[in-house]
Scaffold this active site. Structure first.
Site, PDB file in Angstrom:
ATOM      1  CE  LYS A  60      -3.779  -2.517   2.083  1.00 41.91           C
ATOM      2  NZ  LYS A  60      -4.430  -3.037   3.290  1.00 41.91           N
ATOM      3  CD  GLN A 104      -3.374  -4.741   6.565  1.00 41.60           C
ATOM      4  OE1 GLN A 104      -3.222  -3.768   5.828  1.00 41.60           O
ATOM      5  NE2 GLN A 104      -4.120  -5.773   6.209  1.00 41.60           N
ATOM      6  CG  ASP A 127      -9.690  -0.453   5.110  1.00 37.04           C
ATOM      7  OD1 ASP A 127      -9.592  -0.673   3.889  1.00 37.04           O
ATOM      8  OD2 ASP A 127      -9.188  -1.173   5.981  1.00 37.04           O
TER       9      ASP A 127
END
Ligand code: NAD
Length: 294
Positions: A60, A104, A127
């Protein structure tokens, strides 16, 4: 002239996520550069030392740099306490130099992801996983959409898979993938008729054979065989299983590509698209926060 898509050996359109990700990253780079290069910053938070998570975060950051974005990284040990993680995320939430925050998942055992995610303001929730973002998605309000199901929608669009009037089956009902996928497919303007299948769905094969579009997000290696697929259907593989044969998707690619009209490779399908959509959401976040011109 219509574009000639790359085909598999069996003649299905190959929905190439690496290629579309590269196109999107190049577009983002061009957009940020054309605006004079204002700082657009994605912050990643990694807790513990889960190897795949570390690889995902690194990818990412690498792609963020290619898109002319900045990235900030916060790393905490596997023994970090709930309050240490919350403090780190709270700091990024309050920092005006940070536009998108990605925590994450999964967090190490013993840590509650819900209270951590709730600290992320909806504008920075790139997200799309916090309750407020999910609520906005359900209510059709402006907000960030979860990256993996959004990536699936981008692949369908890019590779000319018609959604309006189609029958779609999504296998898997998680809040991360399956559930938002169903919402996106059923949205006004997309207009598919989605069915949400799961581990207790009877006759899954029969259900899938009715579908024009199958999105497999069960995490069951090679669950979707050629018998699940109606000739010409589009089949999208989200699943990732680590087996003794290596990393395997939910779709038996070799057999399915003989029957399907379009299919994603694994790897190189939905995984890179998740990253592309994260970066698109990050630019949208900077816009929402007034840090990037409309
Ligand atoms: P999850 O375990 O939370 O959910 C799996 C869902 O699949 C459940 O709803 C379950 O009912 C259903 N399911 C399980 N076995 C089934 C079966 N045999 N038949 C029908 N349904 C079944 O997983 P998740 O977080 O939604 O992720 C799904 C998969 O996608 C995992 O393999 C995960 O690693 C992968 N994933 C990939 C990406 C990507 O970028 N490609 C992103 C996120 C998750």
């Amino acid at each position: 002239m219509t574009e000639q898509f790359e085909l598999t050996a069996g003649g299905a359109v190959l929905m190439n996520g690496n290629r579309l990700r590269d196109e999107i990253v190049a577009e983002l780079n061009a957009e940020i550069t054309a605006a004079g290069g204002p700082a657009v910053c994605l912050a990643t938070v990694l807790v513990g030392d889960d190897k795949p998570s570390r690889i995902y975060v690194r990818n990412k950051q690498r792609k963020a740099a290619e898109a002319a974005m900045e990235s900030r990284h916060v790393e905490l040990g596997a023994d970090a306490s709930q309050s240490e993680v919350e403090e780190a995320v709270g700091g990024l939430a309050a920092d005006p130099g940070v536009h998108g925050i990605l925590v994450q998942l999964p967090l190490p055992e013993g840590l509650d992801p819900d209270t951590v995610l709730e600290l992320i303001p909806p504008e920075k929730d790139v997200d799309g996983l916090t309750p407020r973002s999910m609520g906005r998605l359900v209510r059709g309000q402006r907000g960030h959409v979860p990256c993996t199901p959004l990536g699936v929608m981008r692949l369908l669009d890019r590779y000319g898979v018609a959604t309006s009037g189609s029958r779609a089956v999504v296998i898997g009902r998680s809040t991360l993938v399956g559930l938002p996928q169903v919402l996106l497919l059923g949205r006004k303007g997309v207009d598919a008729t989605p069915t949400l299948a799961h581990s207790r769905t009877p006759e899954l094969q029969e259900v899938c054979r009715q579908a024009d579009i199958i999105v497999a997000a069960a995490g069951m290696a090679r669950l979707v065989t050629a018998d699940f697929v109606r000739p010409g259907a589009a089949v999208i593989d989200v699943g990732i299983s680590r087996t003794t044969d290596g990393i395997v998707g939910d779709v038996d690619f070799e057999a399915v590509q003989e029957v399907a009209g379009a299919v994603t490779p694994m790897p190189g399908g939905t995984g890179p698209m998740t990253i592309a959509c994260l970066l698109q959401n990050t630019l949208a976040a900077a816009r929402m926060l007034g840090a990037f011109p409309d």
